[in-house]
Enzyme design. Structure first.
Site, PDB file in Angstrom:
ATOM      1  N   ASP A  98       0.863  -1.183   0.000  1.00  0.00           N
ATOM      2  CA  ASP A  98       0.000   0.000   0.000  1.00  0.00           C
ATOM      3  C   ASP A  98       0.901   1.235   0.000  1.00  0.00           C
ATOM      4  O   ASP A  98       1.890   1.292   0.740  1.00  0.00           O
ATOM      5  CB  ASP A  98      -0.875  -0.016   1.265  1.00  0.00           C
ATOM      6  CG  ASP A  98      -2.282   0.492   1.009  1.00  0.00           C
ATOM      7  OD1 ASP A  98      -2.412   1.567   0.406  1.00  0.00           O
ATOM      8  OD2 ASP A  98      -3.250  -0.184   1.425  1.00  0.00           O
ATOM      9  N   ASP A 199      -3.154   4.662  -2.373  1.00  0.00           N
ATOM     10  CA  ASP A 199      -4.239   5.209  -1.575  1.00  0.00           C
ATOM     11  C   ASP A 199      -4.702   6.571  -2.119  1.00  0.00           C
ATOM     12  O   ASP A 199      -3.869   7.441  -2.380  1.00  0.00           O
ATOM     13  CB  ASP A 199      -3.699   5.380  -0.145  1.00  0.00           C
ATOM     14  CG  ASP A 199      -4.779   5.618   0.879  1.00  0.00           C
ATOM     15  OD1 ASP A 199      -5.598   4.720   1.087  1.00  0.00           O
ATOM     16  OD2 ASP A 199      -4.795   6.712   1.478  1.00  0.00           O
ATOM     17  N   GLU A 256      -6.342   3.703  -6.044  1.00  0.00           N
ATOM     18  CA  GLU A 256      -7.642   3.876  -5.391  1.00  0.00           C
ATOM     19  C   GLU A 256      -8.154   5.236  -5.843  1.00  0.00           C
ATOM     20  O   GLU A 256      -7.570   6.270  -5.521  1.00  0.00           O
ATOM     21  CB  GLU A 256      -7.519   3.843  -3.869  1.00  0.00           C
ATOM     22  CG  GLU A 256      -8.891   3.825  -3.211  1.00  0.00           C
ATOM     23  CD  GLU A 256      -8.923   4.354  -1.780  1.00  0.00           C
ATOM     24  OE1 GLU A 256      -9.897   4.064  -1.074  1.00  0.00           O
ATOM     25  OE2 GLU A 256      -7.994   5.069  -1.365  1.00  0.00           O
ATOM     26  N   HIS A 330     -11.482  -3.129   3.203  1.00  0.00           N
ATOM     27  CA  HIS A 330     -11.383  -2.757   4.618  1.00  0.00           C
ATOM     28  C   HIS A 330     -12.141  -1.469   4.937  1.00  0.00           C
ATOM     29  O   HIS A 330     -12.186  -1.073   6.098  1.00  0.00           O
ATOM     30  CB  HIS A 330      -9.909  -2.599   4.990  1.00  0.00           C
ATOM     31  CG  HIS A 330      -9.259  -1.452   4.271  1.00  0.00           C
ATOM     32  ND1 HIS A 330      -9.094  -1.431   2.902  1.00  0.00           N
ATOM     33  CD2 HIS A 330      -8.784  -0.274   4.723  1.00  0.00           C
ATOM     34  CE1 HIS A 330      -8.526  -0.289   2.561  1.00  0.00           C
ATOM     35  NE2 HIS A 330      -8.330   0.433   3.637  1.00  0.00           N
ATOM     36  N   ASP A 331     -12.678  -0.802   3.931  1.00  0.00           N
ATOM     37  CA  ASP A 331     -13.432   0.438   4.157  1.00  0.00           C
ATOM     38  C   ASP A 331     -14.935   0.244   3.971  1.00  0.00           C
ATOM     39  O   ASP A 331     -15.698   1.204   4.022  1.00  0.00           O
ATOM     40  CB  ASP A 331     -12.992   1.522   3.161  1.00  0.00           C
ATOM     41  CG  ASP A 331     -11.549   1.940   3.371  1.00  0.00           C
ATOM     42  OD1 ASP A 331     -11.079   1.915   4.526  1.00  0.00           O
ATOM     43  OD2 ASP A 331     -10.904   2.312   2.372  1.00  0.00           O
TER      44      ASP A 331
HETATM   45  C1  GLC Z   1      -8.226   5.149   1.804  1.00  0.00           C
HETATM   46  C2  GLC Z   1      -8.041   3.941   2.672  1.00  0.00           C
HETATM   47  C3  GLC Z   1      -8.721   4.202   3.991  1.00  0.00           C
HETATM   48  C4  GLC Z   1      -8.068   5.385   4.637  1.00  0.00           C
HETATM   49  C5  GLC Z   1      -8.052   6.607   3.711  1.00  0.00           C
HETATM   50  C6  GLC Z   1      -7.086   7.625   4.186  1.00  0.00           C
HETATM   51  O1  GLC Z   1      -9.534   5.374   1.460  1.00  0.00           O
HETATM   52  O2  GLC Z   1      -8.515   2.803   2.023  1.00  0.00           O
HETATM   53  O3  GLC Z   1      -8.696   3.092   4.836  1.00  0.00           O
HETATM   54  O4  GLC Z   1      -8.748   5.724   5.809  1.00  0.00           O
HETATM   55  O5  GLC Z   1      -7.650   6.269   2.411  1.00  0.00           O
HETATM   56  O6  GLC Z   1      -5.762   7.179   4.026  1.00  0.00           O
END
Ligand code: GLC
Ligand code: CA
Length: 561
Positions: A98, A199, A256, A330-331
């Site tokens: 990540d 991310d 992402e 995980h979100d």
């Molecule tokens: C992304 C991650 C999440 C995190 C956010 C800030 O969306 O997947 O878990 O809280 O970024 O880094």
């Protein structure tokens, strides 16, 4: 379409904190993952996406990084990590790390320097602004509640944080920041990793001047997404990153990218000119319920909405760009609870969803625990929740907006990120076999029924079904490269489509309901024989496709000849 290993791969996402605890401190760790690699090998996945394991004060469970080139104490050491990589490679599993570089932790050395004085050499590593009329520099709202700005006494200015106040945004306008990040990325790549999951990577470029967001609600702070999502210099930054780092390695890169359109994706993950190999987008996830902004009501979901979104993405990227295919991470709440039915039809609907993600075009991502059909959890007290976003939004709803605590909890039960963060249920022993100590977050009480050990022992389990799907993908290029075409467009219970590659054709039939609708294969699809490749009930393979009744949450995939 070009062939590539990362198109053919199945990715498994590990949230290390909740995966497996090897030393009894209640927190999953790297040695825990090493001990479970044979399990992943057995499942058949090709790539692991490992959520952040870097040094972090854990305000947002590792998404707040204080040292990008070291491992969080709770997870182990760099030596453990090296061993993990070697053990994965030994088993033919690739490792994607990540990469969280929209922001760092406020405990990162750069930020500690940056906040010291206005002329500190690191000042410009972050986004500092003076206040406006005694208030924040603009009206932006943080994703996790409240203002996106934090006042800092020391220099009397505010810094920007799109996430929590312990996650200050890095200033990508500063070429020194970019150089530092490229150097760090190279350091990991030199260690032999196989890619990065990036991310919130489409938030790196903010609109110059950081203007106010349009006022759309009565709240004090407003979502300014159009001012920092796919911002003016995003492609420039990513192109530079590609030139300086990424293009030198044969790696999987996945961005992402919340709120991207198919047009954005065609640019970012373009087959020929893309800066990343694939995007990870959210349109289908945003369908089912309110996300991010507020603790609101959970909206109902219609199958036609899901079909529209998925089909637009399948057709929009066809031959042009590549997508990730997933229903949980995980979100997000657990996929079987959000898209399936986690009580009476848990097993059937989990298998249906697995069929869905493995049969679409794009790289499937399996989130840990989904392969055994883990479900949402409903803790009775807010005290049992750990996620900073959940806690902040609860506080804001209950304390500032006067929402009834029970109503807020109900939304949390449906939507909290902690739904996906309860420990992996390894067996029926205490704490689900996750730890010998006290887990950092409670285990889901259903672990006695739902656990890995039971799943491995049952040949009809969700686990063995996933395994078969992953195998099928490896044996049938049509599943990876075939063209997608929706059939029965407006059916509200059945989602069906074909996949076609040269003379190969599959038909995928998914009954997204607890009813028993009839499926009729349209007459314009001709075939002389239909072979059942996989199904979640025991149907006779010669079942007549021109008229066959489906059982609740039934999924079938046929090869037509
Ligand atoms: C992304 C991650 C999440 C995190 C956010 C800030 O969306 O997947 O878990 O809280 O970024 O880094
Ligand atoms: Ca541990």
């Amino acid at each position: 379409m070009n062939k590539a290993w990362w198109k053919e791969a199945v990715v498994y996402q590990i949230y290390p904190r909740s995966f497996y605890d090897s030393n009894g401190d209640g927190i999953g760790d790297l040695r825990g993952i090493i001990q479970k690699l044979d399990y992943l090998k057995e499942l058949g996945i090709d790539v692991v996406w490992l959520c952040p394991v870097y040094k972090s004060p854990n305000d947002d469970n590792g998404y707040d990084i204080s040292n990008y080139q070291d491992i969080m104490d709770e997870f182990g050491t760099l030596a453990d990590w090296e061993e993990l990589l070697a053990e994965m490679h030994k088993r033919g599993i690739k490792l994607v790390m990540d990469l969280v570089v929209n922001h760092s932790s406020d405990e990162h050395r750069w930020f500690e320097e940056s906040r010291k004085s206005k002329d500190n050499p690191y000042r410009d590593y972050y986004v500092w602004r003076p206040g406006k009329d005694g208030r924040e520099p603009n009206n932006w709202r943080s994703f996790f509640g409240g203002s996106a700005w934090q006042y800092d006494e020391q220099t009397g200015e505010y810094y920007l944080h799109l996430f929590t106040k312990k996650q200050p945004d890095l200033n990508w306008e500063n070429p020194k920041v970019r150089e530092e990040i490229y150097k760090m990325m190279d350091w990991w790549l030199q260690k032999g990793i196989d890619g990065f999951r990036m991310d919130v990577v489409n938030m790196l470029s903010k609109v110059p001047g950081l203007p106010d967001a349009p006022v759309l609600t009565r709240d004090r702070y407003q979502f300014g997404s159009q001012l920092y999502i796919n911002g003016p210099r995003l492609m420039e930054f990513l192109t530079e990153m590609k030139q300086k780092v990424l293009s030198r390695y044969d790696i999987l890169t996945v961005g992402e990218t919340p709120l991207v359109t198919t047009q954005d994706a065609v640019m970012i993950a373009n087959e020929e000119t893309g800066v990343l190999k694939m995007v990870f987008q959210f349109e289908h996830m945003d369908l089912s319920a309110e996300t991010g902004a507020e603790v609101g009501t959970v909206k109902p979901r219609k199958l036609s909405g899901l079909k529209d979104v998925m089909t637009r993405w399948q057709k929009g990227l066809e031959n042009r760009a590549w997508n990730s295919i997933y229903l949980g991470n995980h979100d997000q709440p657990r996929s079987v609870s959000q898209f399936g039915e986690d009580s009476r039809y848990r097993v059937e609907s989990a298998k249906l969803l697995a069929t869905f993600i493995h049969m679409l075009q794009g790289t499937p991502y399996v989130y840990q625990g989904d392969e055994i059909g883990m479900t949402n959890v409903a803790f009775e007290s807010i005290q049992d929740y750990r996620d900073v976003a959940t806690l902040n939004l609860y506080k804001e709803a209950v304390e500032e907006k006067g929402v009834d605590p029970q109503a807020a909890l109900k939304v949390i039960h449906a939507k909290s990120r902690d739904n996906a963060r309860t420990p992996i249920q390894w067996d029926a022993s205490g704490q689900a076999g996750f730890t010998k100590g006290t887990p950092w977050i409670k285990v889901n009480p259903n672990y006695k029924e739902i656990n890995v050990s039971a799943a491995l022992a049952d040949p009809d389990s969700i686990f063995h079904y996933y395994k078969k799907l992953i195998q099928l993908r490896k044996e049938n290029p049509v599943i990876v490269y075939g063209t997608y075409d929706l059939i029965l467009d407006s059916h509200e219970e059945i989602y069906a489509f074909t996949r076609t590659l040269d003379r190969e054709r599959l038909v995928v039939i998914l009954n997204f309901s607890r009813n028993s609708p009839m499926f009729y294969l349209p007459e314009n699809i001709s075939f002389s024989s239909a072979e059942l490749l996989i199904g979640n009930y025991n149907v006779h393979p010669s079942e007549d496709l021109r008229g066959t009744m489906l059982l609740p949450y039934e999924a079938r995939v046929y090869r037509l000849r």
